[in-house]
Structures are given as C-alpha cells and as structure tokens.
Design a protein around this motif. Sequence first.
Motif, PDB file in Angstrom:
ATOM      1  N   UNK A  93       0.832  -1.204   0.000  1.00 24.20           N
ATOM      2  CA  UNK A  93       0.000   0.000   0.000  1.00 24.20           C
ATOM      3  C   UNK A  93       0.864   1.251   0.000  1.00 24.20           C
ATOM      4  N   UNK A  94       1.993   1.170   0.741  1.00 29.52           N
ATOM      5  CA  UNK A  94       2.939   2.281   0.711  1.00 29.52           C
ATOM      6  C   UNK A  94       3.539   2.473  -0.664  1.00 29.52           C
ATOM      7  N   UNK A  95       3.788   1.358  -1.363  1.00 31.71           N
ATOM      8  CA  UNK A  95       4.329   1.430  -2.723  1.00 31.71           C
ATOM      9  C   UNK A  95       3.363   2.144  -3.663  1.00 31.71           C
ATOM     10  N   UNK A  96       2.085   1.839  -3.526  1.00 30.01           N
ATOM     11  CA  UNK A  96       1.080   2.496  -4.361  1.00 30.01           C
ATOM     12  C   UNK A  96       1.071   3.998  -4.107  1.00 30.01           C
ATOM     13  N   UNK A  97       1.085   4.389  -2.820  1.00 36.71           N
ATOM     14  CA  UNK A  97       1.073   5.814  -2.477  1.00 36.71           C
ATOM     15  C   UNK A  97       2.322   6.521  -2.992  1.00 36.71           C
ATOM     16  N   UNK A  98       3.486   5.892  -2.766  1.00 35.34           N
ATOM     17  CA  UNK A  98       4.734   6.488  -3.253  1.00 35.34           C
ATOM     18  C   UNK A  98       4.730   6.562  -4.769  1.00 35.34           C
ATOM     19  N   UNK A  99       4.192   5.514  -5.410  1.00 32.35           N
ATOM     20  CA  UNK A  99       4.124   5.510  -6.869  1.00 32.35           C
ATOM     21  C   UNK A  99       3.309   6.676  -7.406  1.00 32.35           C
ATOM     22  N   UNK A 100       2.179   6.947  -6.776  1.00 29.74           N
ATOM     23  CA  UNK A 100       1.351   8.082  -7.202  1.00 29.74           C
ATOM     24  C   UNK A 100       2.127   9.391  -7.061  1.00 29.74           C
ATOM     25  N   UNK A 101       2.807   9.539  -5.929  1.00 30.79           N
ATOM     26  CA  UNK A 101       3.582  10.766  -5.680  1.00 30.79           C
ATOM     27  C   UNK A 101       4.708  10.929  -6.707  1.00 30.79           C
ATOM     28  N   UNK A 102       5.401   9.843  -6.990  1.00 39.07           N
ATOM     29  CA  UNK A 102       6.525   9.910  -7.930  1.00 39.07           C
ATOM     30  C   UNK A 102       6.045  10.204  -9.350  1.00 39.07           C
ATOM     31  N   UNK A 103       4.964   9.565  -9.757  1.00 34.48           N
ATOM     32  CA  UNK A 103       4.418   9.818 -11.101  1.00 34.48           C
ATOM     33  C   UNK A 103       3.964  11.261 -11.220  1.00 34.48           C
ATOM     34  N   UNK A 104       3.358  11.790 -10.176  1.00 33.46           N
ATOM     35  CA  UNK A 104       2.894  13.176 -10.191  1.00 33.46           C
ATOM     36  C   UNK A 104       4.075  14.132 -10.361  1.00 33.46           C
ATOM     37  N   UNK A 105       5.144  13.880  -9.611  1.00 30.07           N
ATOM     38  CA  UNK A 105       6.327  14.738  -9.727  1.00 30.07           C
ATOM     39  C   UNK A 105       6.979  14.590 -11.099  1.00 30.07           C
ATOM     40  N   UNK A 106       7.032  13.369 -11.610  1.00 33.99           N
ATOM     41  CA  UNK A 106       7.675  13.096 -12.906  1.00 33.99           C
ATOM     42  C   UNK A 106       6.917  13.753 -14.057  1.00 33.99           C
ATOM     43  N   UNK A 107       5.594  13.618 -14.064  1.00 33.56           N
ATOM     44  CA  UNK A 107       4.807  14.163 -15.163  1.00 33.56           C
ATOM     45  C   UNK A 107       4.787  15.690 -15.157  1.00 33.56           C
ATOM     46  N   UNK A 108       4.841  16.275 -13.966  1.00 36.72           N
ATOM     47  CA  UNK A 108       4.803  17.737 -13.865  1.00 36.72           C
ATOM     48  C   UNK A 108       6.193  18.357 -13.950  1.00 36.72           C
ATOM     49  N   UNK A 109       7.232  17.519 -13.828  1.00 38.24           N
ATOM     50  CA  UNK A 109       8.627  17.986 -13.830  1.00 38.24           C
ATOM     51  C   UNK A 109       8.897  18.954 -12.671  1.00 38.24           C
TER      52      UNK A 109
END
Length: 240
Positions: free
Chosen positions: A85-101
């Motif tokens: 569940x932590x992986x899912x949350x971290x994944x969302x955060x990382x994707x958000x940062x990556x897509x927005x640069x």
Amino acid sequence: MTHPTPRPKRTGIAALAADDGDFSVVDAIGGPRGVVESVLPGFVFVVLFVATADLNLTIAVSAVLAVLQVVVRLVQRQSAMGAASGLVAVGICLVWAWQSHEARNYYMFGFITNAVYAVLLAVSLAARVPGLGLMVEFIRQLPTEHLRAWLRGWMDDRPLKRAYMAVTGLWLGLFCLRLAVQVPLYLTDQVGWLGTARLLMGIPFWALAIWVSYLIVATPLHRHIAAEKAAKADGAAEEG
C-alpha cells in the motif's frame, strides 16, 4: 502440540478498537520496521533532490527503494500488505512529480488526502456523528445487520460519544495543521523545507495523535465493552 497463531497487531486507528488493554504506540504505527518503511522513501526523496537537484535520479532511486521494500517482505515470506500500500502511495507521488517535472508535486497527493480527511471529519462533527467513532466501532463490531441499533448502541453512551467527538476534533486539527504549515512551503517551492516538514509531521504526529486518542477513548470504551458483555450475559441467562 500446536501453539495458537498469535493475532496480528492492529495498526493505525484500528489499534483503538482493541478490548484487551494491550495497546502499544509502537505497534499502532506499524512497529520499528513499519516506521522505517514509511519514512525511508520520503527521506531519500528530499535528501537526494536537495543534494543533486536531479529530479529524474531522485524519482528513480525512490521508486527502486519502494519496490525493494516489497520484494524483501515477499522473500522473507512476511505480510507485504503495508509495504504494498505504501508502494502504491509512493508511486502516485513519484508519477505526479515526474509528469509535472516539479519535485514539489511529490507532496500533492498528501495534500489531497489530508484535505479529504479534514472535510470528512468536519462534516461528521457538524452532524454530531463523530467520524473516529464510526471507524473504531466499525472495526470493533462490523454492523452486518440492524445498522440503526448498532449506531445507537454506542451513540447513546454519552461518555463514549464525548470521547469520540474529542478525538475526532484532535485528528481534524492534525490534518488542518499539516495543511497550514506545508501548503505555504509548497506555494513558495521550498522543497527541502517541505520535505522536512512532511517527515516531522508524519510518523511523529501520527504516533502522538494515536497515543492521545487512546488516553481519551480507553476508559469509556472499556466500560462500554464491559456493559455490552454484561448485557449479553444477562440475556443468555434469561433465555436459559
């Protein structure tokens, strides 16, 4: 001779629903390993980004670390639910940062979840049906039928309801305080301070809120459970 399988320790709000008096703040926040697994990805993210200013490298290392934590759990044949569940949350955060640069958007998902929790708890207080009480009682005794009787069963216990109202207000304050401190740091793009504030207001605040909630709820809840058991015993005696 077989030994009974020990019951898994309840974590988070579920720890407040225990009726055996065996409450532990450390267990409630996931134990030492759970704390490390919760804190480490965010710690690595902020430290690595501040040190290198390389968002792609920071995202890559944080993602590998989060996946590795789940893999280690699976290899050791331990429950990987919390880490997953932590992986899912971290994944969302990382994707958000990556897509927005933008590194600061790593924290946007946390703002949203804190805001949603705050709104839900505020509405529950306004409706005089404390949200924390609903959660604890739902965990303690799943209302498979007779929902109205289940609700009245603990809502009519005034000391217990007052305790639930108090801890609901406590958690509402926690979520609002996080937003009040961290959103200005986000708006001014102070990633280092934002990451530090997120870490300090994460597990430490969570542990303090769980502990204070237990102090408030424990006595009225134990009395309520004792009254429930006495009522059931009386009912069984009358039927017998």
